[in-house]
Design an enzyme around this catalytic site. Sequence first.
Site, short mmCIF file in Angstrom:
data_model
loop_
_atom_site.label_atom_id
_atom_site.label_comp_id
_atom_site.label_asym_id
_atom_site.label_seq_id
_atom_site.Cartn_x
_atom_site.Cartn_y
_atom_site.Cartn_z
CE LYS A 32 -3.01 3.25 0.92
NZ LYS A 32 -2.25 4.25 1.61
N GLY A 35 0.99 8.92 0.41
CA GLY A 35 1.58 9.88 1.33
C GLY A 35 2.88 10.48 0.85
N GLY A 68 -4.17 11.19 -2.11
CA GLY A 68 -4.85 12.31 -1.45
C GLY A 68 -4.31 13.68 -1.81
CG ASP A 185 -4.26 2.63 5.17
OD1 ASP A 185 -3.42 2.64 4.25
OD2 ASP A 185 -4.19 3.38 6.17
CE LYS A 244 -1.56 4.67 8.36
NZ LYS A 244 -1.85 4.38 6.96
#
Length: 290
Positions: A32, A35, A68, A185, A244
Site C-alpha cells: 500500500k 503519502g 490524497g 488502507d 491503520k
Amino acid sequence: MENIFSNAERAEVLTQALPYIKKHTGKIVVIKYGGNAMINEQLKQQVMEDIVLLWLIGVKVVLVHGGGPEINDLMVRLGKKAQFVDGLRVTDKETVDIVQMVLAGKVNKTLVNLLEMKGGKAMGISGMDGRLIEAKVKDERLGFVGEITKVHINPVIDLLEKGYIPVVSTIGCDKQGNAYNINGDTAAAFIAGALGAQRLIMMTDIDGILRDKDDPTTIIPHLTVSEIEQLKGEGVISGGMIPKVDCCIKALHEGVKNVVIMDGRVPHSILMELLTDEGAGTMVMNDNDK
C-alpha cells in the site's frame, strides 16, 4: 556518487539476501503506497526500483495506491472547497469524479509508466475494472464514500499469472454504476486478504508503532492482535493510528500471513523489510504466529 563498496562486499550483500529471496520468490506481497513517499520524486523513483527488483527475483508484487495530495491539488485548482463531517471528507458527485480522474487516471498511469521505465512489466487497473471492488454508501452524510461489500479478485490474479505487476487505484463501484472513494488502507487489506498474500506492507510517514510517539527509538518490532488491543487500552495506540492497525487486523482476519507498518520515507525500506535480518517498521501477526 562515489563507489563505497568493493565488488567483494557487493557479492557478500547479495549472498546474505539469498535466504530471503528464496523465502519470498513465488509469494504474493501487497504494497500500500501513498503519502510522503509518493510526493517526494526521488523516493518515488526508489520505491519503483525496489518493486521492480522484487518482481525480477520472482516476488508477485501488487501495488495498491492512494493519491490524497494530488486530489487536493486538483480540487484547489478547480476552486472546489473540501468539506468534512467528523473529520471525514464529504465526497459529492463532482468530488468523486475528481477522485476518479486523479486516482484511476493520472496517479495510476504515472506509477505504471515509472515501473515500466525501471524495467518492470506493469498494468494499471481501478477497483471498477472487472468489478474488483464492490462497495455501498458508508454514511449518507459523506456522499460517495464507499464501504467495501465484496472483492472480485480475478482481474488481479489474471495479471499476476501473465507476469504483470498489477497497480490498483482504490475506486469502488456498485451494481447501479455509482463510483465510490474507498480508503486506501482498507482496500489494500481486502485485496491482500482475497489474494491470501504472504505479506501486506503499509507504507506510512511514521517509523512504525511506537511506545512513545515522540521517540522513534521506542519502535515495537513485532505485535500480535491481542497485544494491539492491550496497547489501545493503554492509550499507546491512539488517534490516526487506530484505523491503520484496525486495517492490519482486518487483513489478518481475511487471510494475510502478516502485515508490516513502516516508514515509506526511508530509502529502500521495502528491500530492508523483505531481504534483510533487521526488517523495517512494525510487523503485526496473529497471536498463534509469534
